[in-house]
Design a protein around this motif. Structure first.
Motif, PDB file in Angstrom:
ATOM      1  N   ILE A 271       0.915   5.591   4.777  1.00  0.00           N
ATOM      2  CA  ILE A 271      -0.533   5.799   4.706  1.00  0.00           C
ATOM      3  C   ILE A 271      -1.056   5.732   3.275  1.00  0.00           C
ATOM      4  O   ILE A 271      -2.127   5.168   3.016  1.00  0.00           O
ATOM      5  CB  ILE A 271      -0.926   7.146   5.382  1.00  0.00           C
ATOM      6  CG1 ILE A 271      -2.446   7.256   5.525  1.00  0.00           C
ATOM      7  CG2 ILE A 271      -0.344   8.334   4.648  1.00  0.00           C
ATOM      8  CD1 ILE A 271      -3.041   6.301   6.499  1.00  0.00           C
ATOM      9  N   GLY A 272      -0.298   6.242   2.300  1.00  0.00           N
ATOM     10  CA  GLY A 272      -0.748   6.202   0.910  1.00  0.00           C
ATOM     11  C   GLY A 272      -0.897   4.780   0.389  1.00  0.00           C
ATOM     12  O   GLY A 272      -1.844   4.478  -0.350  1.00  0.00           O
ATOM     13  N   GLU A 273       0.030   3.898   0.766  1.00  0.00           N
ATOM     14  CA  GLU A 273      -0.058   2.505   0.325  1.00  0.00           C
ATOM     15  C   GLU A 273      -1.252   1.796   0.959  1.00  0.00           C
ATOM     16  O   GLU A 273      -1.905   0.970   0.323  1.00  0.00           O
ATOM     17  CB  GLU A 273       1.232   1.762   0.678  1.00  0.00           C
ATOM     18  CG  GLU A 273       2.458   2.236  -0.089  1.00  0.00           C
ATOM     19  CD  GLU A 273       2.312   2.026  -1.596  1.00  0.00           C
ATOM     20  OE1 GLU A 273       1.595   1.080  -2.006  1.00  0.00           O
ATOM     21  OE2 GLU A 273       2.911   2.806  -2.351  1.00  0.00           O
ATOM     22  N   LEU A 274      -1.548   2.125   2.202  1.00  0.00           N
ATOM     23  CA  LEU A 274      -2.706   1.530   2.865  1.00  0.00           C
ATOM     24  C   LEU A 274      -4.007   2.008   2.229  1.00  0.00           C
ATOM     25  O   LEU A 274      -4.949   1.230   2.056  1.00  0.00           O
ATOM     26  CB  LEU A 274      -2.684   1.861   4.355  1.00  0.00           C
ATOM     27  CG  LEU A 274      -1.549   1.210   5.151  1.00  0.00           C
ATOM     28  CD1 LEU A 274      -1.468   1.797   6.558  1.00  0.00           C
ATOM     29  CD2 LEU A 274      -1.735  -0.298   5.232  1.00  0.00           C
ATOM     30  N   VAL A 275      -4.053   3.277   1.859  1.00  0.00           N
ATOM     31  CA  VAL A 275      -5.240   3.803   1.180  1.00  0.00           C
ATOM     32  C   VAL A 275      -5.422   3.108  -0.164  1.00  0.00           C
ATOM     33  O   VAL A 275      -6.548   2.741  -0.552  1.00  0.00           O
ATOM     34  CB  VAL A 275      -5.132   5.329   1.009  1.00  0.00           C
ATOM     35  CG1 VAL A 275      -6.269   5.859   0.128  1.00  0.00           C
ATOM     36  CG2 VAL A 275      -5.178   6.023   2.366  1.00  0.00           C
ATOM     37  N   ALA A 276      -4.324   2.901  -0.884  1.00  0.00           N
ATOM     38  CA  ALA A 276      -4.410   2.208  -2.173  1.00  0.00           C
ATOM     39  C   ALA A 276      -4.917   0.781  -2.000  1.00  0.00           C
ATOM     40  O   ALA A 276      -5.720   0.285  -2.800  1.00  0.00           O
ATOM     41  CB  ALA A 276      -3.037   2.206  -2.855  1.00  0.00           C
ATOM     42  N   ALA A 277      -4.471   0.097  -0.947  1.00  0.00           N
ATOM     43  CA  ALA A 277      -4.942  -1.267  -0.683  1.00  0.00           C
ATOM     44  C   ALA A 277      -6.423  -1.277  -0.351  1.00  0.00           C
ATOM     45  O   ALA A 277      -7.173  -2.150  -0.800  1.00  0.00           O
ATOM     46  CB  ALA A 277      -4.137  -1.875   0.464  1.00  0.00           C
ATOM     47  N   LYS A 278      -6.861  -0.296   0.408  1.00  0.00           N
ATOM     48  CA  LYS A 278      -8.292  -0.222   0.745  1.00  0.00           C
ATOM     49  C   LYS A 278      -9.122   0.046  -0.504  1.00  0.00           C
ATOM     50  O   LYS A 278     -10.203  -0.529  -0.675  1.00  0.00           O
ATOM     51  CB  LYS A 278      -8.540   0.865   1.793  1.00  0.00           C
ATOM     52  CG  LYS A 278     -10.022   1.033   2.146  1.00  0.00           C
ATOM     53  CD  LYS A 278     -10.234   2.031   3.261  1.00  0.00           C
ATOM     54  CE  LYS A 278     -11.709   2.328   3.452  1.00  0.00           C
ATOM     55  NZ  LYS A 278     -12.503   1.142   3.823  1.00  0.00           N
ATOM     56  N   GLN A 279      -8.626   0.906  -1.369  1.00  0.00           N
ATOM     57  CA  GLN A 279      -9.373   1.219  -2.596  1.00  0.00           C
ATOM     58  C   GLN A 279      -9.604  -0.040  -3.420  1.00  0.00           C
ATOM     59  O   GLN A 279     -10.665  -0.223  -4.022  1.00  0.00           O
ATOM     60  CB  GLN A 279      -8.595   2.261  -3.402  1.00  0.00           C
ATOM     61  CG  GLN A 279      -9.387   2.821  -4.576  1.00  0.00           C
ATOM     62  CD  GLN A 279      -8.645   3.959  -5.245  1.00  0.00           C
ATOM     63  OE1 GLN A 279      -7.548   3.772  -5.772  1.00  0.00           O
ATOM     64  NE2 GLN A 279      -9.226   5.146  -5.213  1.00  0.00           N
TER      65      GLN A 279
END
Length: 426
Positions: A271-279
């Motif tokens: 989930i953290g990597e997906l949040v970083a990609a969205k950012q």
């Protein structure tokens, strides 16, 4: 000290600048398809009755309830709703998504939830985070054309897996895994598959989960239609059998698409990597829409009654459309939809292709979707998708009448008739 002598400036000859098109990254061509944009445009074209896109019925939108939520929002917390928000979403919206995910699958907390700008963004974020150029991605054939486009643009090698009324043939997937295939992820639409209408059976969900655990791939479960069963309930998410599942939870078909707010549930390690990609992409999803939907879906009485109304509405329209199709268009063969928004139809006369019918139908002012954009290895030349969701009774009658005329004209052309490419204006 001898002064430095100036040297003549050497002028590099000016070269013709590169055309802008030559500057494009290679990946822009990998998934290039304007099929989705043409489907959406067809729905809005003047005078065209659209049986094309998965456009929900306008009269299904909870307009009055959204207006009430807007009034409450401006009366109480307007500043928060008009301000930036966290990339992973506001707390109340993540809590609502976590509660809905837990009610339909494995228990999950808000820490494993991200709010996305529609589930399509979630799919794109997963592809960009997981898939390297050349990686394998397994998916149904035929499959949702938006997913095909996303994975191809990510540089994936597609591994098509056949299906039937019970969804992806996981036995075939297992055979290909044992033969050496190593997909990083397997993409499924578990309920009322787009375009085929299949429902992934409980047995195959268990089998898919077991294969994920054995071979180490990620299951991406895209489920916009799970709440639109005309009879019976929905099956639990595959994540009750495996922790290697990402869930894409659209609200476009069950509330409204215009707010572009959806949910994504992912394993804690991801989930953290997906949040970083969205950012990197958009910083955050529409704050105002998140507060509206958190208010609406936070009401425990709203969703059950609203979903019951949707099932009645779409179930009635599906039955009415089925009656019309069987009476007026006997050259179409299809299974009765069990839920969702579509008929997946086969043309029974080999003298007419779905592309030819599509072109003639558009000329008559009705839009359908030929099967080819959905297919990877399967032959899509004799299948098409029809949506029954957004047309009222009078429009259904007229749309089927126009499609009947289109068939007659396509049939008159015959197999040696003119080629009808997909027009670029829809």
């Amino acid at each position: 000290m001898t002064p430095l002598k100036a040297t003549p400036h050497q002028v590099t000859p000016v070269q013709q600048p590169q055309a802008i098109g030559s500057l494009l990254a290679r990946r822009t061509g990998w998934g290039r398809s304007d099929a989705v944009s043409r489907i959406l445009a067809a729905a809005a074209a003047p005078g065209v009755l659209s049986m094309a896109g998965g456009i929900p019925a306008p009269d299904s939108f909870p307009v009055a309830r959204l207006a009430e939520a807007t009034d409450r929002l401006f009366a109480g917390s307007a500043v928060r709703a008009l301000q930036y928000a966290p990339t992973d979403g506001i707390g109340p919206m993540r809590e609502v998504i976590a509660a809905r995910a837990s009610a339909t699958g494995a228990a999950v907390g808000p820490d494993r939830v991200m709010v996305t700008a529609g589930s399509q963004q979630g799919l794109d974020l997963v592809a960009r985070t997981i898939v390297d150029e050349g990686d394998e991605v397994a998916l149904d054939d035929p499959s949702y054309l938006g997913a095909v486009q996303v994975f191809r643009r990510a540089g994936a090698r597609l591994l098509p897996v056949p299906g039937d009324a019970e969804g992806m043939r996981t036995d075939v997937l297992e055979q290909r895994l044992l033969a050496g295939a190593r997909p990083k992820l397997v993409y499924v639409v578990p309920h009322f598959h787009n375009p085929t209408g299949a429902v992934l059976s409980e047995e195959r969900r268990r089998h898919l989960a077991a294969l994920a655990e054995r071979f180490g791939f990620l299951v991406v479960e895209d489920d916009p239609y799970g709440d639109l069963a005309f009879e019976g309930g929905r099956l639990p998410s595959t994540d009750v059998h495996s922790g290697r599942v990402v869930r894409l939870m659209s609200l476009s078909k069950t509330v409204c698409p215009g707010l572009r707010v959806a949910g994504l549930v992912a394993p804690a390690e991801l989930i953290g990597e997906l949040v970083a990609a969205k950012q990197c992409g958009d910083l955050q999803t529409n704050t105002f829409g998140q507060y509206l939907l958190a208010d609406l879906l936070g009401d425990p009485e709203f969703l059950p009654a609203h979903l019951a109304g949707l099932r009645t509405l779409y179930g009635g329209r599906a039955r009415a459309m089925e009656t019309l199709l069987r009476e007026r268009l006997p050259w179409l063969d299809f299974e009765r939809p069990r839920g969702g928004l579509f008929f997946w139809c086969r043309l029974t006369d080999p003298r007419v292709s779905s592309d030819a019918l599509y072109a003639h139908a558009l000329a008559q002012g009705v839009a359908v979707v030929p099967g080819t954009p959905f297919c990877i290895e399967e032959d899509g030349s004799r299948v098409l998708r029809l949506s029954f969701a957004s047309l009222d009774g009078e429009q259904r009658q007229e749309g089927v009448a126009r499609l009947s005329v289109a068939w007659e004209k396509a049939f008159a052309d015959g197999p040696a008739g003119p080629v009808h490419p997909l027009p670029t204006h829809i």
